[in-house]
Design a protein around this motif. Structure first.
Motif, mmCIF file in Angstrom:
data_model
loop_
_atom_site.group_PDB
_atom_site.id
_atom_site.type_symbol
_atom_site.label_atom_id
_atom_site.label_comp_id
_atom_site.label_asym_id
_atom_site.label_seq_id
_atom_site.Cartn_x
_atom_site.Cartn_y
_atom_site.Cartn_z
ATOM 1 N N GLY A 144 3.467 -3.845 9.087
ATOM 2 C CA GLY A 144 2.984 -5.200 8.892
ATOM 3 C C GLY A 144 2.240 -5.327 7.572
ATOM 4 N N TYR A 145 2.465 -6.447 6.858
ATOM 5 C CA TYR A 145 1.820 -6.657 5.560
ATOM 6 C C TYR A 145 1.091 -7.993 5.540
ATOM 7 C CZ TYR A 145 3.561 -2.444 3.482
ATOM 8 O OH TYR A 145 3.763 -1.117 3.199
ATOM 9 N N VAL A 146 -0.056 -8.011 4.820
ATOM 10 C CA VAL A 146 -0.896 -9.203 4.795
ATOM 11 C C VAL A 146 -0.965 -9.866 3.430
ATOM 12 C CG1 VAL A 146 -2.314 -8.448 6.736
ATOM 13 C CG2 VAL A 146 -2.972 -7.794 4.394
ATOM 14 N N TRP A 147 -0.509 -9.172 2.381
ATOM 15 C CA TRP A 147 -0.552 -9.777 1.046
ATOM 16 C C TRP A 147 0.461 -9.089 0.139
ATOM 17 C CZ3 TRP A 147 -1.471 -8.673 -4.121
ATOM 18 C CH2 TRP A 147 -1.726 -9.778 -4.940
ATOM 19 N N VAL A 148 1.059 -9.876 -0.767
ATOM 20 C CA VAL A 148 1.952 -9.344 -1.787
ATOM 21 C C VAL A 148 1.862 -10.239 -3.008
ATOM 22 C CG1 VAL A 148 3.972 -10.634 -0.923
ATOM 23 C CG2 VAL A 148 4.307 -8.524 -2.259
ATOM 24 N N GLY A 149 1.974 -9.649 -4.188
ATOM 25 C CA GLY A 149 1.871 -10.452 -5.403
ATOM 26 C C GLY A 149 2.518 -9.776 -6.590
ATOM 27 N N HIS A 150 2.838 -10.629 -7.597
ATOM 28 C CA HIS A 150 3.364 -10.174 -8.890
ATOM 29 C C HIS A 150 2.350 -10.491 -9.983
ATOM 30 C CE1 HIS A 150 7.534 -9.527 -7.508
ATOM 31 N NE2 HIS A 150 7.454 -10.677 -6.884
ATOM 32 N N HIS A 151 2.211 -9.581 -10.923
ATOM 33 C CA HIS A 151 1.473 -9.896 -12.137
ATOM 34 C C HIS A 151 2.225 -11.014 -12.879
ATOM 35 C CE1 HIS A 151 -0.196 -9.486 -16.195
ATOM 36 N NE2 HIS A 151 -1.184 -8.765 -15.672
ATOM 37 N N PRO A 152 1.530 -11.988 -13.482
ATOM 38 C CA PRO A 152 2.225 -13.082 -14.165
ATOM 39 C C PRO A 152 3.187 -12.635 -15.257
ATOM 40 C CG PRO A 152 -0.094 -13.605 -13.887
ATOM 41 C CD PRO A 152 0.069 -12.183 -13.463
ATOM 42 N N GLN A 153 2.972 -11.439 -15.808
ATOM 43 C CA GLN A 153 3.847 -10.955 -16.863
ATOM 44 C C GLN A 153 4.826 -9.894 -16.372
ATOM 45 O OE1 GLN A 153 1.900 -10.179 -20.674
ATOM 46 N NE2 GLN A 153 0.124 -11.365 -20.017
ATOM 47 N N ALA A 154 4.992 -9.793 -15.070
ATOM 48 C CA ALA A 154 5.966 -8.846 -14.521
ATOM 49 C C ALA A 154 7.371 -9.240 -14.974
ATOM 50 C CB ALA A 154 5.884 -8.824 -13.005
ATOM 51 N N ALA A 155 8.049 -8.330 -15.660
ATOM 52 C CA ALA A 155 9.375 -8.630 -16.208
ATOM 53 C C ALA A 155 10.504 -7.995 -15.406
ATOM 54 C CB ALA A 155 9.451 -8.160 -17.663
ATOM 55 N N ASN A 156 10.164 -7.008 -14.575
ATOM 56 C CA ASN A 156 11.200 -6.252 -13.862
ATOM 57 C C ASN A 156 10.978 -6.222 -12.355
ATOM 58 O OD1 ASN A 156 12.588 -5.256 -16.334
ATOM 59 N ND2 ASN A 156 10.629 -4.205 -16.656
ATOM 60 N N GLY A 157 10.198 -7.128 -11.825
ATOM 61 C CA GLY A 157 9.943 -7.143 -10.393
ATOM 62 C C GLY A 157 8.791 -6.272 -9.966
ATOM 63 N N GLU A 158 7.934 -5.855 -10.904
ATOM 64 C CA GLU A 158 6.743 -5.090 -10.529
ATOM 65 C C GLU A 158 5.934 -5.889 -9.508
ATOM 66 O OE1 GLU A 158 7.447 -4.234 -14.989
ATOM 67 O OE2 GLU A 158 7.606 -5.937 -13.602
ATOM 68 N N ALA A 159 5.439 -5.179 -8.485
ATOM 69 C CA ALA A 159 4.730 -5.876 -7.408
ATOM 70 C C ALA A 159 3.747 -4.936 -6.743
ATOM 71 C CB ALA A 159 5.709 -6.423 -6.382
ATOM 72 N N ILE A 160 2.786 -5.539 -6.043
ATOM 73 C CA ILE A 160 1.801 -4.784 -5.273
ATOM 74 C C ILE A 160 1.616 -5.494 -3.941
ATOM 75 C CG2 ILE A 160 -0.109 -6.031 -6.343
ATOM 76 C CD1 ILE A 160 -1.776 -3.460 -6.121
ATOM 77 N N ALA A 161 1.433 -4.717 -2.864
ATOM 78 C CA ALA A 161 1.299 -5.290 -1.521
ATOM 79 C C ALA A 161 0.246 -4.514 -0.741
ATOM 80 C CB ALA A 161 2.629 -5.267 -0.789
ATOM 81 N N VAL A 162 -0.346 -5.190 0.261
ATOM 82 C CA VAL A 162 -1.360 -4.579 1.125
ATOM 83 C C VAL A 162 -0.914 -4.731 2.565
ATOM 84 C CG1 VAL A 162 -3.784 -4.528 1.799
ATOM 85 C CG2 VAL A 162 -3.165 -5.214 -0.535
ATOM 86 N N SER A 163 -0.941 -3.624 3.308
ATOM 87 C CA SER A 163 -0.475 -3.644 4.684
ATOM 88 C C SER A 163 -1.567 -4.082 5.641
ATOM 89 C CB SER A 163 0.043 -2.262 5.100
ATOM 90 O OG SER A 163 -1.038 -1.394 5.411
ATOM 91 N N LEU A 164 -1.163 -4.343 6.870
ATOM 92 C CA LEU A 164 -2.091 -4.744 7.921
ATOM 93 C C LEU A 164 -3.135 -3.665 8.181
ATOM 94 C CD1 LEU A 164 -2.754 -6.879 10.113
ATOM 95 C CD2 LEU A 164 -1.122 -5.710 11.602
ATOM 96 N N ASP A 165 -2.787 -2.422 7.951
ATOM 97 C CA ASP A 165 -3.710 -1.305 8.142
ATOM 98 C C ASP A 165 -4.485 -0.954 6.876
ATOM 99 O OD1 ASP A 165 -2.984 -0.985 10.811
ATOM 100 O OD2 ASP A 165 -1.270 0.272 10.287
ATOM 101 N N GLY A 166 -4.316 -1.766 5.817
ATOM 102 C CA GLY A 166 -5.065 -1.534 4.596
ATOM 103 C C GLY A 166 -4.399 -0.640 3.582
#
Length: 359
Positions: free
Chosen positions: A263-285
């Motif tokens: 389970g995940y609670v947050w996901v985001g892209h840096h505004p200058q992500a050119a190749n789909g770089e992303a970071i996410a945080v799970s329900l367990d942290g």
């Protein structure tokens, strides 16, 4: 038997004692009244910390960042290491904060029926009425369009092109009636294209700023938490869900692929992500990140949390992978300067913790 003079002396002593006690009592009463007169004036003594609902970096001033709790707006000039109060009122119920990318002196905070505006880079805020129970705000990367979302039983989308000075209610044709939605997102490449996610009722898209809507997919997911649109390829979406994991789409949400099962609670892209770089945080942290679309997700730090309410990338760090990101959590703002490998807590000066007992 006591002699008369002894009786007189005792009487005089008693009268003197009574007089002394009367004076002492009067002085005590004066002190008590003075103390009572200040009972409505409280001085915060801590503890520092507590939950944050929203965070936002100033677009041009390094280390200037804002954090919103349910009752207060805080301002930091040292990247979140310490905070000062810019707005505070125990009657408030605050939500999202946005800073105008086109005029960085302007900031706006949603207060569920009220708005609070700043024209001095968040040093102070003034009250104004909202057109409805607006509890969320979303702004285009260039500041040209601002959306206000009244997520009631019949949700309403408002559009502003002057940073909330005036609002236009959008028709919302095609949206579900009497149904709350869970997520709202703007296409970074086209601010007229926006998305809404319903729990159990799929994803809807509008290409005319919310006037008309089309259902892209009819998934029956529960616990959708965050929708992110790829800034370099807006057909690519990431959706964090608490029950079905992290999902991705490459066709604007028509079809979906499961990226991760937790389970995940947050996901985001840096505004200058050119190749789909992303970071996410799970329900367990657990924090995960990837260097590009289709690449494996790497594990970062595991945090002690279960909710992430908002997040913002520091524009002073242009690296979309080893990014600087601040997230608003139930434990307060957290900061990473290495793309999620490690986080630090930023609670000094924020006082929104709930005290349940004093000894």
């Amino acid at each position: 038997a006591l002699r008369p003079e002894t009786l007189n002396n005792n009487k005089n002593n008693q009268q003197g004692l009574i007089m002394t006690r009367t004076v002492i009592g009067f002085l005590s009463m004066c002190v008590a009244v003075a103390a009572y007169a200040g009972v409505n004036s409280w001085t915060p003594v801590g503890p520092d910390g507590g939950g944050a609902r929203s965070v936002a970096y100033h677009p041009t001033t390094p280390d200037l960042v804002f954090a919103v709790t349910d009752k207060s707006v805080y301002r930091s000039e040292d990247g979140g290491q310490s905070w000062t109060v810019a707005l505070e009122d125990n009657s408030l119920d605050l939500g999202k904060i946005v800073v105008d990318p086109a005029d960085s002196n302007r900031a706006l905070v949603a207060g569920f029926g009220t708005l609070f505006r700043s024209s001095d880079a968040g040093a102070s805020f003034s009250f104004e009425l909202a057109p409805d129970i607006i509890g969320d705000l979303a702004i285009a990367p260039d500041g040209s369009v601002l959306y206000g979302i009244a997520n009631t039983s019949d949700p309403i989308i408002f559009l502003s092109t002057d940073f909330g000075e005036t609002w236009q209610e959008q028709a919302g044709t095609g949206l579900l009636a009497a149904t709350f939605f869970s997520e709202f997102a703007i296409d970074p490449q086209d601010p007229n294209t926006i998305y809404i996610v319903y729990n159990n009722n799929g994803l809807f898209r509008s290409t005319d700023a919310g006037q008309n809507w089309t259902q892209q997919s009819a998934f029956t997911l529960i616990g959708t938490s965050q929708l992110a649109v790829d800034p370099a390829d807006s057909t690519r979406l990431l959706l964090a869900t608490r029950d079905t994991g992290l999902l991705s789409s490459s066709d604007s949400g028509v079809t979906w692929t499961q990226e991760l099962t937790d389970g995940y609670v947050w996901v985001g892209h840096h505004p200058q992500a050119a190749n789909g770089e992303a970071i996410a945080v799970s329900l367990d942290g657990a924090v995960v990140r990837r260097q590009g679309t289709g690449m494996a997700w790497e594990t970062g730090q595991t945090l002690k949390l279960h909710s992430v309410f908002d997040g913002d990338f520091d524009p002073q760090n242009s690296d979309p992978f080893d990014s600087t990101l601040m997230i608003a959590t139930e434990g307060g703002p957290l900061l990473t300067s290495d793309g999620g490998v490690s986080f630090s807590a930023l609670g000094e000066g924020i006082r929104s913790a709930t005290v349940t007992d004093i000894e």
